[in-house]
Design an enzyme around this catalytic site. Sequence first.
Site, PDB file in Angstrom:
ATOM      1  N   ARG A 233       5.516 -12.587   9.733  1.00  0.00           N
ATOM      2  CA  ARG A 233       6.068 -11.231   9.595  1.00  0.00           C
ATOM      3  C   ARG A 233       7.449 -11.181  10.201  1.00  0.00           C
ATOM      4  O   ARG A 233       7.701 -11.809  11.233  1.00  0.00           O
ATOM      5  CB  ARG A 233       5.217 -10.276  10.431  1.00  0.00           C
ATOM      6  CG  ARG A 233       4.198  -9.508   9.719  1.00  0.00           C
ATOM      7  CD  ARG A 233       3.500  -8.602  10.716  1.00  0.00           C
ATOM      8  NE  ARG A 233       3.866  -7.226  10.417  1.00  0.00           N
ATOM      9  CZ  ARG A 233       3.312  -6.548   9.422  1.00  0.00           C
ATOM     10  NH1 ARG A 233       2.406  -7.092   8.671  1.00  0.00           N
ATOM     11  NH2 ARG A 233       3.679  -5.302   9.197  1.00  0.00           N
TER      12      ARG A 233
ATOM     13  N   GLU B  90       0.871  -1.169   0.000  1.00  0.00           N
ATOM     14  CA  GLU B  90       0.000   0.000   0.000  1.00  0.00           C
ATOM     15  C   GLU B  90       0.913   1.227   0.000  1.00  0.00           C
ATOM     16  O   GLU B  90       1.812   1.313   0.845  1.00  0.00           O
ATOM     17  CB  GLU B  90      -0.885   0.000   1.260  1.00  0.00           C
ATOM     18  CG  GLU B  90      -1.843   1.167   1.239  1.00  0.00           C
ATOM     19  CD  GLU B  90      -2.728   1.274   2.483  1.00  0.00           C
ATOM     20  OE1 GLU B  90      -2.675   0.362   3.344  1.00  0.00           O
ATOM     21  OE2 GLU B  90      -3.443   2.280   2.578  1.00  0.00           O
TER      22      GLU B  90
ATOM     23  N   LYS C 243       4.763   0.953   9.102  1.00  0.00           N
ATOM     24  CA  LYS C 243       4.805   2.219   8.366  1.00  0.00           C
ATOM     25  C   LYS C 243       4.170   3.349   9.167  1.00  0.00           C
ATOM     26  O   LYS C 243       4.638   4.475   9.132  1.00  0.00           O
ATOM     27  CB  LYS C 243       4.077   2.061   7.021  1.00  0.00           C
ATOM     28  CG  LYS C 243       4.931   1.382   5.978  1.00  0.00           C
ATOM     29  CD  LYS C 243       4.202   1.280   4.651  1.00  0.00           C
ATOM     30  CE  LYS C 243       3.198   0.153   4.676  1.00  0.00           C
ATOM     31  NZ  LYS C 243       2.518  -0.063   3.404  1.00  0.00           N
TER      32      LYS C 243
END
Length: 567
Positions: free
Chosen positions: A260, A35, A270
């Site tokens: 992750r 994204e 982020k």
Amino acid sequence: MNPTPGPSNFVRDIVIEDLKTGKYGGRVHTRFPPEPNGYLHIGHAKSINLNFGLAAEFGGKCNLRFDDTNPSKEETEYVDSIVKDVRWLGGDWEDRLFYASDYFDQLYDWAVQLIKSGNAYVCDLTGDQVREYRGTLTEPGKESPWRNRSIDDNLDLFERMRAGEFPDGTRTLRAKIDMASKNLNMRDPVMYRILHAEHHRTGDKWCIYPMYDFTHGQSDSIERITHSICTLEFEDHRPLYDWYVEQLGIYHPQQIEFDRLNLTYTLLSKRKLLTLVQDGHVSGWDDPRMPTISGIRRRGYTPEALRNFCNAIGVSKTNGTIELGLLEHFLREDLNKRVPRVMAVLRPLRVVIDNYPEGLVEEMEAVNNPEDAAMGTRKVPFSRVLYIEQDDFKEVPPKQFYRLSPGREVRLRYGYFIACTGVVKDEKTGEIVEIHCTYDPATRGGNAPDGRKVKSTIHWVSAAHAIDAQVRLYDNLFTREDPNQTDEGENFTANLNPRSLEVLTGAKLEPSLRDAVEGGRYQFERLGYFCVDLDSAPGKPVFNRTVALRDAYARIEKAQQGGQKPK
Ligand code: ATP
Ligand code: MG
């Protein structure tokens, strides 16, 4: 990325099995779907390495796709940085750079299709009400009073949502699935929301935007992805992913979840990294202390080091935390082989060699990399006045300090043996400003013909030939292993390390570094790996320390000094 066999892991095993059974007609097609709401970080590198690596290994393809369904947080700056970073890491998407926003028309048509088949409805509950009706893990949800609208009403209202008739947040389009499902994602999830916001690509064409879950699987389907690899938090979303593509009757990719990456002393989110940038805790997304790809690139990391690290940590089904030291290990291992060694003095102490002829300059032969003879040698000027590191001299040497002190002899790397004969101090402060030595002309090249030994070899730079430089030393950005762990009432910024950056303005470099250009990487002997920072200007070089040397000797020293930095 290389088509060489990648490291074995369960995702790769699935791909191999699918190739064997011909599940996707022998195709392997993955994608990396960021994204564009921030810069990529080291965690993304793991996903990039996996997705592009599998495609390369099995002669497949990997797309770069921007998952840009949230106009309020997304920006072109992020898109540009992501493109640059993925390329730097070796990801090659050829001509397959896609945007989920390219599919908005198709997604809209699919939403209409679900309304027509009775699988979606326009709901007038507010966001808060939708949450309230959703129920909890232990209690089923409640059905929306708007759930049984007629298909015609739904079609009409959805059309009017699109036409901009309704303000933000007043209506949503929802999938009609099961408010009692054990999986909260299946309790009539929102497919579309009203958002009168400018999109970085579609401008003001849309005032309704599809949710991530209604976008991702269909985007995969459109691109005919075979293995849609994502992180574990999407495991609970898989039933919904599957439901949409099945209800729509379209090509069905397979979602596979992996762990992750988390790193000690490092934040990989982020949103939190954005906070650090916005609140000025760092100089920007590419601050060399940031775990962003742009930050570590500026810091001097190599893509190879990062890839080797990713291959080594592997991929699994359980989340864990990797030691930052392991990443640094792969960094050193890569740099050690490839970068030239030079001499630089970070905190200079002037040394006058009283018996060395005034005006004489000798060119000493120095090896560029003992690990690689092909890297050759260079000449380093030697003269009467030199600089050495302040902490390579002690007027009163502590036990086990074997470097220079009055009466003690050491070897100057690629130079001579010198012995300290005197110390000059500032009369007012008592600070040592210069030391005096004598050299033994017979020890040129570093050995005494009489076979006498010295206990230490130190680096140096000729004062008359030295280049002045600024050197930036970095420490972990956070003081806690888990920066998210905070004392009550504090947020993660309370764990910021106030000493994460140390700027040294008076460093002295050997003259071969005159031609160093931005991005150039070196090992400063005994000090670590360094690279030329983009803040450098002609005649004013700035160096970043990429990583210190793992140096048993330095550790012993530190322990002896009680962990204090030498003055
Ligand atoms: P963040 O929490 O930092 O915003 P994200 O998952 O929201 O990360 P995306 O842009 O959606 O960021 O991520 C793109 C891809 O990278 C996704 O497939 C995601 O699963 C993967 N990814 C993100 N962070 C990590 C990580 N720490 N380790 C491995 N993969 C990651
Ligand atoms: Mg995300």
